[in-house]
Design an enzyme around this catalytic site. Structure first.
Site, mmCIF file in Angstrom:
data_model
loop_
_atom_site.group_PDB
_atom_site.id
_atom_site.type_symbol
_atom_site.label_atom_id
_atom_site.label_comp_id
_atom_site.label_asym_id
_atom_site.label_seq_id
_atom_site.Cartn_x
_atom_site.Cartn_y
_atom_site.Cartn_z
ATOM 1 N N LEU A 98 3.847 1.798 -6.079
ATOM 2 C CA LEU A 98 4.810 0.975 -7.117
ATOM 3 C C LEU A 98 4.812 1.791 -8.014
ATOM 4 O O LEU A 98 4.247 2.343 -8.378
ATOM 5 C CB LEU A 98 3.763 -0.016 -7.301
ATOM 6 C CG LEU A 98 3.612 -1.023 -8.686
ATOM 7 C CD1 LEU A 98 4.682 -2.222 -8.800
ATOM 8 C CD2 LEU A 98 2.203 -1.380 -9.289
ATOM 9 N N ASP A 142 -11.320 -0.420 -8.885
ATOM 10 C CA ASP A 142 -11.951 0.577 -9.527
ATOM 11 C C ASP A 142 -10.360 0.393 -10.430
ATOM 12 O O ASP A 142 -10.958 1.654 -11.128
ATOM 13 C CB ASP A 142 -11.842 1.735 -9.170
ATOM 14 C CG ASP A 142 -12.977 1.938 -7.253
ATOM 15 O OD1 ASP A 142 -13.481 0.985 -7.783
ATOM 16 O OD2 ASP A 142 -13.069 3.410 -7.311
ATOM 17 N N ALA A 164 -17.668 -0.087 -4.297
ATOM 18 C CA ALA A 164 -16.306 -1.172 -3.292
ATOM 19 C C ALA A 164 -16.693 -2.802 -4.099
ATOM 20 O O ALA A 164 -16.740 -3.858 -3.876
ATOM 21 C CB ALA A 164 -16.607 -0.923 -1.964
ATOM 22 N N ALA A 165 -18.272 -2.267 -3.768
ATOM 23 C CA ALA A 165 -18.979 -4.147 -3.600
ATOM 24 C C ALA A 165 -18.578 -5.310 -4.912
ATOM 25 O O ALA A 165 -18.363 -6.032 -4.995
ATOM 26 C CB ALA A 165 -20.684 -3.645 -3.435
ATOM 27 N N TYR A 198 -27.848 8.459 4.936
ATOM 28 C CA TYR A 198 -27.962 7.266 5.766
ATOM 29 C C TYR A 198 -27.449 7.484 6.904
ATOM 30 O O TYR A 198 -25.921 7.939 7.044
ATOM 31 C CB TYR A 198 -28.105 6.058 5.531
ATOM 32 C CG TYR A 198 -26.232 6.185 4.643
ATOM 33 C CD1 TYR A 198 -25.241 5.516 5.402
ATOM 34 C CD2 TYR A 198 -26.043 6.355 3.185
ATOM 35 C CE1 TYR A 198 -24.452 4.882 4.578
ATOM 36 C CE2 TYR A 198 -24.821 6.320 2.702
ATOM 37 C CZ TYR A 198 -24.137 5.406 3.744
ATOM 38 O OH TYR A 198 -22.768 5.333 2.516
ATOM 39 N N ARG A 232 -17.287 4.081 6.427
ATOM 40 C CA ARG A 232 -16.203 3.832 5.676
ATOM 41 C C ARG A 232 -15.090 3.117 6.912
ATOM 42 O O ARG A 232 -14.789 2.055 6.714
ATOM 43 C CB ARG A 232 -15.973 4.868 4.775
ATOM 44 C CG ARG A 232 -15.049 3.710 3.448
ATOM 45 C CD ARG A 232 -15.144 4.725 2.238
ATOM 46 N NE ARG A 232 -14.397 3.927 1.435
ATOM 47 C CZ ARG A 232 -14.453 4.148 0.470
ATOM 48 N NH1 ARG A 232 -15.940 3.699 -0.157
ATOM 49 N NH2 ARG A 232 -13.782 3.226 -0.660
ATOM 50 N N GLU A 252 0.711 -0.917 -0.231
ATOM 51 C CA GLU A 252 0.188 -0.184 -0.079
ATOM 52 C C GLU A 252 0.956 1.034 0.048
ATOM 53 O O GLU A 252 1.590 1.991 0.982
ATOM 54 C CB GLU A 252 -0.967 0.122 1.172
ATOM 55 C CG GLU A 252 -1.773 1.363 1.303
ATOM 56 C CD GLU A 252 -2.604 1.944 0.595
ATOM 57 O OE1 GLU A 252 -3.364 1.198 -0.092
ATOM 58 O OE2 GLU A 252 -2.461 3.298 0.473
ATOM 59 N N HIS A 306 -23.140 1.590 1.743
ATOM 60 C CA HIS A 306 -23.274 0.620 1.758
ATOM 61 C C HIS A 306 -22.635 -0.152 1.376
ATOM 62 O O HIS A 306 -22.126 -0.837 1.213
ATOM 63 C CB HIS A 306 -24.632 0.688 1.091
ATOM 64 C CG HIS A 306 -25.216 1.906 0.519
ATOM 65 N ND1 HIS A 306 -26.623 2.260 0.573
ATOM 66 C CD2 HIS A 306 -24.719 3.410 0.611
ATOM 67 C CE1 HIS A 306 -27.379 3.320 0.851
ATOM 68 N NE2 HIS A 306 -25.666 3.507 0.759
HETATM 69 P P1 FAD Z 1 -9.723 1.329 -3.611
HETATM 70 O O1 FAD Z 1 -10.691 1.633 -2.557
HETATM 71 O O2 FAD Z 1 -9.292 3.015 -4.616
HETATM 72 O O3 FAD Z 1 -8.433 1.068 -3.220
HETATM 73 C C1 FAD Z 1 -7.013 1.351 -4.249
HETATM 74 C C2 FAD Z 1 -5.341 1.596 -2.682
HETATM 75 O O4 FAD Z 1 -4.790 1.549 -3.559
HETATM 76 C C3 FAD Z 1 -5.889 2.604 -2.174
HETATM 77 O O5 FAD Z 1 -5.808 2.160 -0.738
HETATM 78 C C4 FAD Z 1 -4.209 3.755 -2.653
HETATM 79 O O6 FAD Z 1 -3.685 4.341 -1.074
HETATM 80 C C5 FAD Z 1 -3.366 1.784 -3.586
HETATM 81 N N1 FAD Z 1 -2.280 2.897 -4.844
HETATM 82 C C6 FAD Z 1 -2.721 3.043 -5.751
HETATM 83 N N2 FAD Z 1 -1.812 3.374 -6.506
HETATM 84 C C7 FAD Z 1 -0.929 2.742 -5.908
HETATM 85 C C8 FAD Z 1 0.426 2.373 -5.872
HETATM 86 N N3 FAD Z 1 1.503 2.869 -6.931
HETATM 87 N N4 FAD Z 1 0.850 1.641 -5.305
HETATM 88 C C9 FAD Z 1 0.626 0.717 -4.341
HETATM 89 N N5 FAD Z 1 -0.893 1.623 -3.846
HETATM 90 C C10 FAD Z 1 -1.549 2.067 -4.324
HETATM 91 N N6 FAD Z 1 -19.159 1.858 -2.672
HETATM 92 C C11 FAD Z 1 -20.482 0.575 -2.370
HETATM 93 O O7 FAD Z 1 -20.137 -0.692 -3.095
HETATM 94 N N7 FAD Z 1 -20.806 1.234 -2.172
HETATM 95 C C12 FAD Z 1 -21.038 2.891 -1.352
HETATM 96 O O8 FAD Z 1 -21.811 3.018 -0.619
HETATM 97 C C13 FAD Z 1 -20.151 3.592 -1.896
HETATM 98 N N8 FAD Z 1 -20.082 4.796 -1.960
HETATM 99 C C14 FAD Z 1 -19.404 6.045 -2.758
HETATM 100 C C15 FAD Z 1 -19.340 7.715 -2.951
HETATM 101 C C16 FAD Z 1 -18.526 8.000 -3.294
HETATM 102 C C17 FAD Z 1 -18.635 9.460 -3.269
HETATM 103 C C18 FAD Z 1 -17.378 7.713 -4.155
HETATM 104 C C19 FAD Z 1 -16.507 8.122 -4.961
HETATM 105 C C20 FAD Z 1 -17.248 6.156 -4.158
HETATM 106 C C21 FAD Z 1 -18.380 5.542 -3.667
HETATM 107 N N9 FAD Z 1 -18.504 4.240 -4.019
HETATM 108 C C22 FAD Z 1 -19.007 3.146 -2.775
HETATM 109 C C23 FAD Z 1 -16.934 2.791 -4.181
HETATM 110 C C24 FAD Z 1 -16.306 2.359 -3.770
HETATM 111 O O9 FAD Z 1 -15.591 3.690 -2.265
HETATM 112 C C25 FAD Z 1 -15.039 2.553 -5.426
HETATM 113 O O10 FAD Z 1 -15.237 1.535 -5.343
HETATM 114 C C26 FAD Z 1 -13.891 1.334 -4.079
HETATM 115 O O11 FAD Z 1 -12.872 1.946 -2.900
HETATM 116 C C27 FAD Z 1 -13.366 0.638 -5.499
HETATM 117 O O12 FAD Z 1 -12.679 0.136 -3.891
HETATM 118 P P2 FAD Z 1 -10.484 -0.514 -4.557
HETATM 119 O O13 FAD Z 1 -10.355 -1.402 -3.921
HETATM 120 O O14 FAD Z 1 -11.039 -1.470 -6.136
HETATM 121 O O15 FAD Z 1 -9.983 1.108 -5.112
#
Ligand code: FAD
Length: 379
Positions: free
Chosen positions: A129, A296, A309-310, A217, A107, A33, A46
């Site tokens: 990375l 993402d 996130a789901a 909520y 969260r 990370e 959620h």
């Molecule tokens: P991320 O959560 O973005 O995690 C990526 C991680 O990788 C981070 O910790 C980052 O620091 C790390 N990283 C990045 N680049 C590097 C690198 N080069 N080297 C090492 N580490 C790195 N989803 C839901 O399911 N329910 C909800 O209610 C919801 N509400 C949301 C509300 C908002 C306003 C937003 C913007 C999003 C919401 N989402 C929700 C979507 C959700 O936040 C994302 O889809 C989710 O966080 C994606 O998870 P992830 O693990 O793929 O990526």
């Protein structure tokens, strides 16, 4: 057979879920990370039954159930009049119909619980990375070399890019390309419920008008903290800026004419931030050689279904299932199986999120909530 060494890049919810599930399956997993540590940022999330069934495997379902707020229903309301325009049952109905609870939680609390479910020391912080070398040969030999910003180099048999919307791993696979700014920002604020006096609030409600909305909520089982998140048009956003401070004045302007309950929330807000909503079109590939994407990094979407996130956590579970099924010594087959079993669902969720139609009317959400990633027949 020797289980391969797996490197997971990014300890967001997707990366932590992948790490927890792969460790359970007996792989040797390292999680890298970039951040030096995590803090409890002001946001809720959620967590639907489709995710809770995965958290059951990770061993944190009961703790989540204790931590979160259990709404009886998702209420959709007219932003101006407050009229109830849809009521989608959750609560006990969700447990019975979809196989697990529907929660809303903080969260940061959810993320901390996920990290705590890993063996101590699994997350290696401060590891950004910067460079990837995949030396896979036609003969199936080779490995992945990961270079980090601090100059250290690690090797693995498989590397999973769970590094979010600006994924370095995606860039390595497909070239540099910034995500698309959707023309919408999300304001986010968590506030003590005590600041609202005795105004009654639904446990989980979305207030709608033509071009904007506010989702509200509770984020704790005790109902002592309430959260709102918006979607509001904003033509420009400074590229590369992850968030900006907002204000009560800006919120009042954005939600002028909205119902008094919404005004009450805005008036009580001590601090509010705003975030750009970013997305990408479906990617032409999810993996190559020993490298694969999830969450993402692979399919960022507007948050309007509360399923981003789901989808990342479902990806993590399906990827683990496919590595177990195909044998992780043959990553190409496992990754093809993973993509074949995830791309259609993730793209459908991305599209509905983009259109912002989810639960605005009394639709049946079973295709999302009843899904059990461990039980669906593999294609
Ligand atoms: P991320 O959560 O973005 O995690 C990526 C991680 O990788 C981070 O910790 C980052 O620091 C790390 N990283 C990045 N680049 C590097 C690198 N080069 N080297 C090492 N580490 C790195 N989803 C839901 O399911 N329910 C909800 O209610 C919801 N509400 C949301 C509300 C908002 C306003 C937003 C913007 C999003 C919401 N989402 C929700 C979507 C959700 O936040 C994302 O889809 C989710 O966080 C994606 O998870 P992830 O693990 O793929 O990526």
């Amino acid at each position: 057979m020797k289980k391969p060494r797996i490197a997971v890049i990014g300890a967001g919810l997707g990366g932590v879920a992948a790490t927890a599930l792969l460790l359970r399956s007996g792989y040797s997993v390292r999680l890298y990370e970039q951040a030096p540590s995590f803090s409890r940022i002001g946001a809720g999330i959620h967590v639907g039954p489709n995710v809770m069934k995965i958290l059951r495997r990770i061993g944190i379902e009961d703790a989540m159930n204790r931590m979160g707020s259990h709404a009886d229903a998702w209420c959709s309301r007219d932003g101006r009049t407050g009229e109830l325009i849809a009521r989608v049952p959750l609560g006990d109905f969700a447990v019975k119909e979809y196989g697990a609870s529907y929660l809303t939680v903080h969260r940061g609390d959810f993320h901390a619980l996920m990290i705590d479910a890993l063996p101590p020391g699994t997350v290696q912080f401060d590891k950004c990375l910067s460079h990837i070398d995949d030396t896979s040969g036609e003969d199936g030999g080779g490995e992945v070399r990961l270079t980090f910003a601090d100059g250290t180099v690690e090797t693995a048999d498989i590397a999973i890019g769970a590094d979010g919307v600006n994924s370095r791993m995606r860039e390595h696979l497909l070239g540099a390309e910034p995500p698309i700014y959707t023309g919408l920002v999300a304001h986010r604020a968590v506030l003590p419920a005590a600041l609202l006096g005795d105004t009654p609030f639904d446990l989980c409600a979305k207030w709608w008008s033509e071009d904007r909305h506010m989702m509200v909520y509770y984020v704790t089982g005790k109902k002592d903290e309430i959260y709102y998140v918006t979607g509001v048009p904003a033509p420009d956003w400074p590229q590369g800026q992850s968030m900006l401070p907002s204000s009560r004045e800006e919120m009042r302007e954005a939600f002028d004419g909205y119902h008094p309950a919404v005004q009450k929330l805005i008036d009580a807000t001590p601090e509010v931030t705003k975030w750009p909503l970013l997305e990408r079109n479906p990617l032409p590939l999810w993996s190559r050689g020993r490298l694969v994407l999830l969450g993402d990094a692979c399919h960022p979407m507007k948050p309007h279904m509360a399923q981003g996130a789901a989808m990342a956590i479902e990806d993590a579970a399906m990827l683990t299932r496919c590595l177990d099924e195909a044998g992780a010594d043959d990553p190409a087959t496992a990754f093809a199986l993973y993509e074949a079993n995830r791309a259609e669902r993730a793209s459908r969720v991305q599209k509905v999120s983009h259109d912002n139609t989810w639960l605005r009317t009394n639709e049946d959400p079973a295709w999302v909530f009843a899904y059990d990633v461990f039980d669906v027949p593999l294609r």
